[in-house]
Write a protein that holds these residues in place. Structure first.
Motif, PDB file in Angstrom:
ATOM      1  N   GLY A 126       0.823  -1.211   0.000  1.00 40.31           N
ATOM      2  CA  GLY A 126       0.000   0.000   0.000  1.00 40.31           C
ATOM      3  C   GLY A 126       0.853   1.254   0.000  1.00 40.31           C
ATOM      4  N   HIS A 127       1.908   1.265   0.829  1.00 38.83           N
ATOM      5  CA  HIS A 127       2.828   2.403   0.832  1.00 38.83           C
ATOM      6  C   HIS A 127       3.450   2.604  -0.544  1.00 38.83           C
ATOM      7  N   ARG A 128       3.767   1.496  -1.196  1.00 42.35           N
ATOM      8  CA  ARG A 128       4.452   1.577  -2.488  1.00 42.35           C
ATOM      9  C   ARG A 128       3.559   2.199  -3.573  1.00 42.35           C
ATOM     10  N   THR A 129       2.258   2.041  -3.438  1.00 40.43           N
ATOM     11  CA  THR A 129       1.371   2.702  -4.398  1.00 40.43           C
ATOM     12  C   THR A 129       1.378   4.211  -4.195  1.00 40.43           C
ATOM     13  N   VAL A 130       1.470   4.640  -2.932  1.00 41.06           N
ATOM     14  CA  VAL A 130       1.588   6.073  -2.637  1.00 41.06           C
ATOM     15  C   VAL A 130       2.898   6.605  -3.209  1.00 41.06           C
TER      16      VAL A 130
END
Length: 328
Positions: free
Chosen positions: A35-39
């Protein structure tokens, strides 16, 4: 083309050393999960289209630890590990701000004006839809969007990322690790969970049993299920460490002393002194619970079986290792 070194900006970084117009991914980034990586990817996309650099902005210590220091807090990544993972995403750098009493008392509006606009001069922001900031957590993604429109800052709000219908979160990953569901944690992280630590002297029991281990004391708040794991080990740090397959035990050694938790790692096909060296240990699969054995021969037979199972697991996962970047 050689990429510029990963830059780390602190509260003490001189203004002349801070690139103006960067796009930031804003969050705590514990674990740097999928999820962080999508941000982060959204920030990189905005930065690329604008010809700017992309940075992650986070806080140390974790705000939860600041507000409730007496409560145990299992961090998926300490500051060093978090920065290495962020560097591995291809970001240009990270802004690490001290989370102290003064920052906790800063209003959301002042944080935007003082940090994001005046000090960093950001041109874009990417943020998850559940991130809050400022005194009393009064600042929200909607606050950033409103202020961004006023200030000419592009703001991207990333909705929750799900895995098989379940939201990905650092809390869900912690729960998976505590229950030994390593594959679930790996899926949510986008790669294996890992720890780093310095090898310390032990009781040398493993050597006597034919399984010399590298012993690492983890943070006492690490809530990893006690048991036996197939692991992949990085030695030498940097972006291209030596890698070894192995089997590890994390627990209290009930057959011997039932002492404080210790990570004991046996590296396959390796014979060298590791004392004082730092290892990255990536957890690939949970093999079994920690057990108490009635005899040493029974323990050795089980260790032989554990090694065979770990080799089979790791042979089926040839590339499994976290993507880490160099930060110094």
């Amino acid at each position: 083309m050689i990429k510029n070194p990963f830059q780390i900006i602190h509260d003490t970084t001189p203004p002349a050393d801070i690139p103006r117009g960067a796009v930031i991914a804003l969050g705590n980034f514990d674990g740097v999960h999928f999820g962080h990586r999508t941000v982060i990817a959204a920030a990189q996309k905005i930065a690329k289209s604008a010809g700017q650099k992309a940075f992650a902005l986070s806080f140390e210590p974790h705000p939860r630890s600041f507000f409730n220091p007496a409560a145990a807090h299992f961090r998926l990544t300490n500051e060093q590990a978090k920065l290495r993972l962020l560097a591995g995403t291809g970001l240009d750098g990270a802004v690490v701000l001290d989370f102290n009493a003064a920052r906790a008392a800063t209003s959301a509006q002042d944080f935007i004006n003082q940090e994001l606009v005046r000090r960093l001069g950001v041109s874009g922001i990417s943020v998850g839809d559940d991130f809050h900031f400022g005194k009393g957590r009064s600042g929200s993604p909607a606050t950033l969007a409103e202020q961004g429109e006023r200030l000419g800052i592009k703001v991207h709000i990333q909705s929750h990322v799900d895995l098989s219908g379940l939201p990905i979160s650092s809390s869900a990953i912690r729960a998976s690790l505590a229950e030994g569901r390593i594959r679930d944690a790996t899926a949510m992280l986008g790669g294996p969970w890992f720890v780093s630590g310095t090898v310390i002297p032990g009781e040398k029991r493993g050597r006597e049993l034919g399984y010399p281990t590298a012993n690492i004391r983890l943070d006492p708040h690490v809530d990893l299920k006690h048991g036996i794991y197939a692991v992949r080990v990085g030695l030498g740090g940097g972006t291209d460490p030596q890698r070894f397959d192995g089997v590890a035990s994390y627990g209290r050694r009930p057959t011997f002393d039932n002492g404080p938790p210790l990570l004991e790692v046996f590296l396959f096909d390796f014979n060298a002194d590791l004392y004082g060296q730092t290892l990255d240990v990536a957890f690939i699969e949970y093999l079994r619970d920690e057990l108490k054995f009635d005899s040493i021969p029974a323990l050795i037979r089980q260790m032989d079986d554990d090694s065979l199972r770990a080799r089979a697991v790791l042979e089926a996962a040839p590339g499994a290792f976290p993507t880490l970047g160099a930060i110094g």
